[in-house]
Write a protein that holds these residues in place. Sequence first.
Motif, PDB file in Angstrom:
ATOM      1  N   GLU A 150      -3.456  13.021  13.193  1.00 40.77           N
ATOM      2  CA  GLU A 150      -2.775  11.876  13.885  1.00 40.77           C
ATOM      3  C   GLU A 150      -3.121  12.016  15.329  1.00 40.77           C
ATOM      4  N   GLU A 151      -3.072  12.836  16.138  1.00 40.87           N
ATOM      5  CA  GLU A 151      -3.435  12.849  17.470  1.00 40.87           C
ATOM      6  C   GLU A 151      -5.067  12.156  17.779  1.00 40.87           C
ATOM      7  N   LEU A 169       7.037  12.538   4.944  1.00 41.15           N
ATOM      8  CA  LEU A 169       5.937  12.316   5.264  1.00 41.15           C
ATOM      9  C   LEU A 169       5.495  10.720   4.854  1.00 41.15           C
ATOM     10  N   THR A 184       5.895   7.911   6.188  1.00 44.91           N
ATOM     11  CA  THR A 184       5.374   6.797   6.943  1.00 44.91           C
ATOM     12  C   THR A 184       4.297   7.436   7.811  1.00 44.91           C
ATOM     13  N   ARG A 185       3.777   8.716   7.456  1.00 44.76           N
ATOM     14  CA  ARG A 185       2.712   9.413   8.174  1.00 44.76           C
ATOM     15  C   ARG A 185       1.469   9.205   7.268  1.00 44.76           C
ATOM     16  N   CYS A 186       1.745   9.367   6.058  1.00 47.11           N
ATOM     17  CA  CYS A 186       0.083   9.576   5.183  1.00 47.11           C
ATOM     18  C   CYS A 186      -0.180   8.184   4.859  1.00 47.11           C
ATOM     19  N   ASP A 212       2.135  21.319   9.313  1.00 40.85           N
ATOM     20  CA  ASP A 212       2.687  20.166  10.002  1.00 40.85           C
ATOM     21  C   ASP A 212       1.808  20.015  11.244  1.00 40.85           C
ATOM     22  N   LEU A 248      -1.468  18.215  10.584  1.00 41.17           N
ATOM     23  CA  LEU A 248      -1.187  16.832  10.420  1.00 41.17           C
ATOM     24  C   LEU A 248      -1.156  16.208  11.614  1.00 41.17           C
ATOM     25  N   ALA A 249      -0.254  16.762  12.584  1.00 41.42           N
ATOM     26  CA  ALA A 249       0.103  16.318  13.933  1.00 41.42           C
ATOM     27  C   ALA A 249      -1.319  16.114  14.793  1.00 41.42           C
TER      28      ALA A 249
END
Length: 218
Positions: free
Chosen positions: A99-100, A125, A127-129, A92, A95-96
């Motif tokens: 995204e940053e 996940l 909404t994130r991928c 996680d 992934l964060a």
Amino acid sequence: MPEAVFFDLDGTLADTAPDLADALNRLKSENGLEPSPLSRLRPQVSNGVRGMLGVGFGITPDAPPYPELAQRFLHLYAARLCIETRLFSGMDGVLARLEEEGIPWGVVTNKAERFAYPLIDALGLSTRCACVIGGDTAARPKPFADPLLHACITIGKNPRDCVYIGDDIRDIHAGKAAGMRTVAAAYGYLGTSPPITTWEADAVIERPLDLLSFLDIH
């Protein structure tokens, strides 16, 4: 840094072995057989139904009972898809950081869409991928490049500017065939593949957070 990073699902992004093993052992119980230990089943997870039924029942896809057992196994798995499944430790955070840095990431798996989509959703996940590409999304699954090329088309990236990480030699073959840089996940299931050092990946990582060093993200 890459334009995008794609992850294999089982054994790379998430530890799905407990729920797959649970489905297999429920199937074995229905057939009057003793359960198999997770330690024996875990290396076969990346080989899908064929691998799980092979080690659990000692059969191959050409055996007469195989189709019915395979269908029942998938039914049992679908009913309890994400009970014990978790992201690997540190994932996680990886992934964060992606995204940053504004680097999109996606999932490219040989798991069928009907399992991959709800599993990614259950892990929080969706909404994130940037994309989820299943084993039946493209014309041919890994080790062919088709799914990875499909992922690049989906998010509008050049494969040569992307990275693919997986825990099976087929992942590395697919990534190379697509023209991507490849990373082998030594913390994953590995299966019955040749030693990971012979896969000719661009890097081998022992834990998810090591990916950030490879990508030169600090």
